[in-house]
Design an enzyme around this catalytic site. Sequence first.
Site, short mmCIF file in Angstrom:
data_model
loop_
_atom_site.label_atom_id
_atom_site.label_comp_id
_atom_site.label_asym_id
_atom_site.label_seq_id
_atom_site.Cartn_x
_atom_site.Cartn_y
_atom_site.Cartn_z
N ARG A 1 0.92 -1.27 -0.16
CA ARG A 1 0.06 0.05 0.08
C ARG A 1 0.79 1.23 0.00
O ARG A 1 0.47 2.40 -0.44
CB ARG A 1 -0.90 -0.12 1.25
CG ARG A 1 -2.22 -0.81 1.01
CD ARG A 1 -3.18 -0.81 1.90
NE ARG A 1 -4.42 -1.31 1.69
CZ ARG A 1 -5.23 -1.97 2.53
NH1 ARG A 1 -4.98 -2.03 3.59
NH2 ARG A 1 -6.33 -2.65 1.86
N LYS B 1 -21.06 -15.31 2.28
CA LYS B 1 -22.52 -14.90 2.63
C LYS B 1 -23.12 -14.21 1.45
O LYS B 1 -22.66 -13.51 0.79
CB LYS B 1 -22.42 -14.11 3.80
CG LYS B 1 -22.16 -14.88 5.13
CD LYS B 1 -21.80 -13.96 6.41
CE LYS B 1 -22.92 -12.98 7.03
NZ LYS B 1 -22.34 -12.27 7.88
N GLY C 1 -11.61 -8.13 -0.94
CA GLY C 1 -10.53 -8.09 -0.07
C GLY C 1 -9.81 -9.85 -0.27
O GLY C 1 -8.81 -9.78 -0.69
N GLY D 1 -13.53 -3.17 0.35
CA GLY D 1 -14.95 -2.58 0.62
C GLY D 1 -15.20 -1.73 -0.37
O GLY D 1 -16.28 -1.64 -0.62
P1 ADP Z 1 -14.34 -10.76 -0.73
O1 ADP Z 1 -13.40 -10.16 0.54
O2 ADP Z 1 -13.25 -11.28 -1.83
O3 ADP Z 1 -15.37 -10.26 -1.03
P2 ADP Z 1 -15.70 -12.67 1.03
O4 ADP Z 1 -15.32 -11.86 2.11
O5 ADP Z 1 -17.03 -12.21 0.69
O6 ADP Z 1 -14.90 -12.39 -0.17
O7 ADP Z 1 -15.30 -14.25 1.06
C1 ADP Z 1 -14.53 -14.67 1.58
C2 ADP Z 1 -14.42 -15.90 2.50
O8 ADP Z 1 -15.21 -16.78 2.30
C3 ADP Z 1 -13.09 -16.63 2.39
O9 ADP Z 1 -12.52 -16.57 3.85
C4 ADP Z 1 -13.52 -18.12 2.27
O10 ADP Z 1 -12.92 -18.89 3.05
C5 ADP Z 1 -14.92 -18.03 2.79
N1 ADP Z 1 -15.59 -19.21 1.81
C6 ADP Z 1 -15.83 -19.23 0.50
N2 ADP Z 1 -16.57 -20.53 0.23
C7 ADP Z 1 -16.73 -21.12 1.35
C8 ADP Z 1 -17.71 -22.26 1.85
N3 ADP Z 1 -17.91 -23.11 0.90
N4 ADP Z 1 -17.95 -22.31 3.20
C9 ADP Z 1 -17.43 -21.50 4.05
N5 ADP Z 1 -16.71 -20.49 3.93
C10 ADP Z 1 -16.41 -20.15 2.59
MG MG Z 2 -13.88 -10.34 2.57
#
Ligand code: ADP
Ligand code: MG
Length: 398
Positions: free
Chosen positions: A35, A206, A355, A378
């Site tokens: 960063r 989620k 992220g 975010g």
């Molecule tokens: P980003 O930061 O790219 O937006 P998220 O924060 O929404 O992504 O999600 C990332 C997390 O989701 C990771 O830590 C990953 O381990 C978790 N994850 C992905 N698939 C599953 C799953 N099938 N069950 C539980 N956790 C999951």
């Molecule tokens: Mg995330």
Amino acid sequence: MKKTLKDVNVSNKTVLVRVDFNVPIKDGVITDDNRIRAALPTINYLIEKNSKVVLFSHLSRIKEEADKAKKSLRPIAEKLEELLGKKVFFVDQTRGKELENSINNLKNGEVLLFENTRFEDVKDNEVVKYESKNNEELGKYWASLGDLFVNDAFGTAHRKHASNVGIASNISESCVGFLVQKELEMLAKGIDNPEHPFIAIIGGAKVSDKIGVIDNLLTKADKIIIGGGMAYTFFKAQGHSIGKSLCEEDKVELAKSYLEKSNGKIVLPVDSATNNEFKDSPANFAGLDLPEDQMGLDIGPKSIELFQDLLKGAKTVAWNGPMGVFEFEHYKKGTVGVCEAIANLKDAFTLIGGGDSAAAAIQLGYKDKFTHISTGGGASLEYMEGKVLPGIDIIQNK
Ligand code: ADP
Ligand code: MG
């Protein structure tokens, strides 16, 4: 279009630059300086133009007075000095005479960094959130320290804080720095004006985190691939058994409504890599229905093939959210598979926002295979949701 550095006259001026130096620090040592490096083009440009450069950033969160000892920007000043090959004056204050005098004493081409802007969130052990709630007096005060404001902190662009929105509303001239300018150009190209076919890939834990993204991209993308933990809420909506997989019961109806209105645009996995608990041991495999005692931790091999086929010929790919628990050795294949498919695309514009997805692509060795990996988790997520980013919105237009 927002004013950029090239649109303003910065020579001989005191330029206030909001940077994102929110780097990981362990025992006083910076463990990842990306960063800081990302801010160098803007800083070097201002030095070359003979500006007096006043930098500031937040670092982590300050919830009580005791947090301040570990959250000082001092190690960052030292690191920056090393990267610039030039003296960086550090002031361990966020306001007051010492800071004002140090800024007044700056000569053209000199650089100063002041203390963590979130120190303003706690005063005498009381939580006041002057920075994080955009206290009017604080924004005015910081604005009074310089002639113009440059926002080069994309990571906090989705926040309305004193150190971005507060200053920008109280100063006569503002623009975005090179890093923010690039982020905006890339996100506009990947989300607002995509070349078709445009395939979006959405994953992560989620559904509730990603509803906005699905909503916005349904109107723009040709296909939306859904993987990760959130896929199981969709499976449930289709009446499949999902065993012990992640599921948001209160989002099942919503998932159903998206499947209906998407008219086949949403594509779900067709199999899963599973385990009987949340742990990194060899996977079992299941089709659309999971046994009672299993939880889905990654998409399965047939899904990888399906998604790779769908991605062939894409001209634009926007990706947010990993396909599985990529942190686990045994459950990273789905995410690797998607990276691989994207890496093989010729002449496509490929973008990652989010992220964990960015971390996954970098960790798995695909950093150079994407057109752009956003630096703001975010902020890029909110951009993908079609939301206005307050820290950008407040910057003057050309
Ligand atoms: P980003 O930061 O790219 O937006 P998220 O924060 O929404 O992504 O999600 C990332 C997390 O989701 C990771 O830590 C990953 O381990 C978790 N994850 C992905 N698939 C599953 C799953 N099938 N069950 C539980 N956790 C999951
Ligand atoms: Mg995330």
